[in-house]
Design a protein around this motif. Structure first.
Motif, PDB file in Angstrom:
ATOM      1  N   SER A   2      51.734  36.169  46.820  1.00  0.00           N
ATOM      2  CA  SER A   2      52.028  38.037  46.748  1.00  0.00           C
ATOM      3  C   SER A   2      51.436  37.537  45.719  1.00  0.00           C
ATOM      4  O   SER A   2      51.352  36.742  44.603  1.00  0.00           O
ATOM      5  CB  SER A   2      53.890  37.814  47.306  1.00  0.00           C
ATOM      6  N   VAL A   3      50.878  38.965  44.817  1.00  0.00           N
ATOM      7  CA  VAL A   3      50.649  39.279  43.859  1.00  0.00           C
ATOM      8  C   VAL A   3      50.997  40.859  43.765  1.00  0.00           C
ATOM      9  O   VAL A   3      50.502  41.423  44.983  1.00  0.00           O
ATOM     10  CB  VAL A   3      48.605  38.892  43.286  1.00  0.00           C
ATOM     11  N   ASP A   4      51.548  40.802  42.384  1.00  0.00           N
ATOM     12  CA  ASP A   4      51.489  42.174  42.104  1.00  0.00           C
ATOM     13  C   ASP A   4      50.147  42.740  40.662  1.00  0.00           C
ATOM     14  O   ASP A   4      50.811  42.617  40.105  1.00  0.00           O
ATOM     15  CB  ASP A   4      52.807  42.082  41.346  1.00  0.00           C
ATOM     16  N   ILE A   5      49.624  43.184  41.488  1.00  0.00           N
ATOM     17  CA  ILE A   5      47.977  43.951  40.728  1.00  0.00           C
ATOM     18  C   ILE A   5      47.665  45.078  41.735  1.00  0.00           C
ATOM     19  O   ILE A   5      48.001  45.575  42.496  1.00  0.00           O
ATOM     20  CB  ILE A   5      47.570  42.569  41.062  1.00  0.00           C
ATOM     21  N   PRO A   6      46.524  45.798  40.488  1.00  0.00           N
ATOM     22  CA  PRO A   6      46.218  47.186  41.394  1.00  0.00           C
ATOM     23  C   PRO A   6      45.626  47.455  42.033  1.00  0.00           C
ATOM     24  O   PRO A   6      44.660  46.062  42.386  1.00  0.00           O
ATOM     25  CB  PRO A   6      45.394  47.289  39.618  1.00  0.00           C
ATOM     26  N   ALA A   7      45.332  47.890  43.191  1.00  0.00           N
ATOM     27  CA  ALA A   7      45.438  47.770  44.212  1.00  0.00           C
ATOM     28  C   ALA A   7      43.865  47.514  45.003  1.00  0.00           C
ATOM     29  O   ALA A   7      43.201  46.807  45.560  1.00  0.00           O
ATOM     30  CB  ALA A   7      45.834  48.443  46.111  1.00  0.00           C
ATOM     31  N   ASP A   8      43.500  48.449  43.318  1.00  0.00           N
ATOM     32  CA  ASP A   8      41.807  48.132  43.825  1.00  0.00           C
ATOM     33  C   ASP A   8      40.782  47.071  43.271  1.00  0.00           C
ATOM     34  O   ASP A   8      39.062  47.046  42.925  1.00  0.00           O
ATOM     35  CB  ASP A   8      41.738  50.048  42.939  1.00  0.00           C
ATOM     36  N   THR A   9      41.807  46.249  42.816  1.00  0.00           N
ATOM     37  CA  THR A   9      41.601  44.825  42.277  1.00  0.00           C
ATOM     38  C   THR A   9      40.693  44.123  42.950  1.00  0.00           C
ATOM     39  O   THR A   9      40.738  44.077  44.522  1.00  0.00           O
ATOM     40  CB  THR A   9      42.422  43.893  41.593  1.00  0.00           C
ATOM     41  N   PRO A  10      39.170  43.998  42.796  1.00  0.00           N
ATOM     42  CA  PRO A  10      38.331  43.497  43.406  1.00  0.00           C
ATOM     43  C   PRO A  10      39.184  42.207  43.980  1.00  0.00           C
ATOM     44  O   PRO A  10      39.667  41.324  43.136  1.00  0.00           O
ATOM     45  CB  PRO A  10      36.872  42.887  43.151  1.00  0.00           C
TER      46      PRO A  10
END
Ligand code: FES
Ligand code: FES
Lengths: 253, 177
Positions: B12-20
């Motif tokens: 799981s990652v918490d990262i901006p959804a639009d990050t490639p």
């Protein structure tokens, strides 16, 4: 392009040893005033500003002075070393040399890879250095085994004497204390075992498993990675540009 | 929080959804085998398997992989457990600089996982858009063709050769490593 005129006397320097076995370099120019390392320090087993290291546990390290960029120099220069050292190229652990004067390309007079000259520039210096290392191992083995120098066979990283094979590493410590050999014989063109033969590239596995390291793969603290934003249409140009919206970077000179 | 499978593990990652996806894999998970070439879906260096298909991850937002399975070159095989294609790559001296090869291998393996007897045209189709600045195309093609052949003939399949597991066409009944 300047002529390669290595002074034979300074051709090979014996560097620090204890603990690290035999460490050899080929700074072809006397002294290294700008050197960041004290080459003669006896307590350094590990001296990255050199080309070759043989450790007591029989590891053979080679610091590759040219950049591998697909031209195959990782395999090519390692093959030169293997040829004269009498080891198989696969036995050598290859490392990319750090920036250092010792590693400069002598025909280009700087540490630079280009101009299709890596092999021609290093063909003799590296072979000579490896041959010198081989003879030092031979001399050490002769002393240690109490054998006549001329009757020792060196092959595939082993010294043979009376039917017994001893890995080079057994003699690395002693070799490091012996007088430097400066002009060991190097092979004639017809005598090559590895040079001129087709072989799988030594970095083939790394480059087929995603483990080869490229510049872009290096992480350092606070490193920002920037990539070019391209226009979605051919020939498009930016209409506006807000410099203030960019993070401010500290540029180190 | 975006969850997916990465090389067989739940992550799981918490990262901006639009990050490639590419940058999530490289900079967050620190798997550096997949490369950045163009960022525009034009070169193939960033290719990974997404549920078995080879996709260009530089233009694939991480949000779109939620609940899916991602495989990178690190999950394809390793030095002591090479995928047959990786072995063929080595045997054929396919890589030169190596920069494009992770992507090439991901597309080639996605192809063979679905089609063990690809025609020349099918190989070209699967591999098209993979740009190799070094021009290693002929050796890559040869490596793919040879691997397909080897995998097809059980008799000549060396010990340790296995078939890709996703979308298996034939289960490998041969000797396992
Ligand atoms: S980096 Fe993704 S296609 Fe070029
Ligand atoms: S091997 Fe260099 S880009 Fe393909």
């Amino acid at each position: 392009m300047s002529q390669l005129t290595p002074s034979r006397r300074n051709f090979l320097k014996l560097l620090g040893f204890t603990g690290g076995g035999l460490v050899l370099g080929v700074p072809l120019v006397a002294g290294c005033a700008a050197s960041t390392r004290d080459h003669n320090s006896k307590d350094k087993g590990f001296t990255p500003s050199s080309f070759l290291q043989i450790t007591e546990d029989n590891e053979i390290h080679f610091y590759l002075p040219q950049d591998e960029m697909g031209q195959g120099i990782y395999t090519g220069l390692t093959t030169l070393v293997a040829e004269e050292l009498e080891v198989n190229p696969e036995q050598i652990q290859v490392h990319f040399a750090p920036p250092h004067k010792d590693f400069r390309n002598l025909t280009l007079e700087m540490q630079l890879t280009g101009g299709s000259n890596s092999i021609s520039a290093w063909f003799r210096p590296l072979r000579q250095s490896a041959a010198n290392a081989r003879e030092l191992i031979r001399n050490a083995a002769a002393q240690q085994l109490n054998a006549p120098v001329t009757q020792l066979q060196l092959q595939e990283g082993q010294v043979s004497w009376r039917g017994k094979k001893h890995p080079y590493g057994d003699f690395a410590a002693l070799a490091g204390t012996l007088p430097v050999v400066e002009d060991a014989p190097i092979k004639k063109n017809g005598d090559f075992r590895h040079i001129g033969k087709s072989r799988p590239r030594l970095d083939g596995i790394a480059k087929s498993t995603g483990t080869a390291v490229f510049g872009i793969d290096i992480d350092i603290p606070n490193l920002y990675r920037a990539v070019v934003v391209r226009s979605p249409v051919h020939g498009g140009i930016p209409k506006q540009f807000f410099r203030g919206s960019l993070p401010r970077f500290q540029i180190c000179a | 929080m975006i969850s997916f499978q990465l090389n067989g593990e739940d992550v799981s990652v918490d990262i901006p959804a639009d990050t490639p996806l590419l940058w999530v894999i490289r900079d967050y998970f620190k798997l550096k085998g997949s490369k950045f070439g163009c960022g525009k879906g034009l070169c193939g260096a960033c290719s990974m398997h997404l549920d078995g298909d080879s996709v260009r991850t530089c233009i694939h937002p991480v949000s779109a992989v939620s609940g899916k399975s991602v495989k990178t070159i690190e999950g394809l095989g390793s030095a002591d457990n090479l995928h047959p294609l990786q072995q063929a790559w080595i045997d054929n001296n396919a890589p030169q600089c190596g920069y494009c090869q992770s992507g090439q291998l991901m597309s080639a393996s996605a192809l063979l996982a679905k089609n063990l007897s690809p025609s020349e045209e099918e190989i070209d189709n699967a591999m098209k858009g993979h740009i190799c600045r070094c021009g290693t195309y002929p050796r890559i093609k040869k490596a793919i063709t040879e691997t397909a052949k080897a995998l097809n003939s059980t008799a000549s399949r060396p010990v340790g050769y296995y078939l890709p597991t996703e979308n298996n066409v034939q289960e490998d009944k041969g000797e396992s490593p």
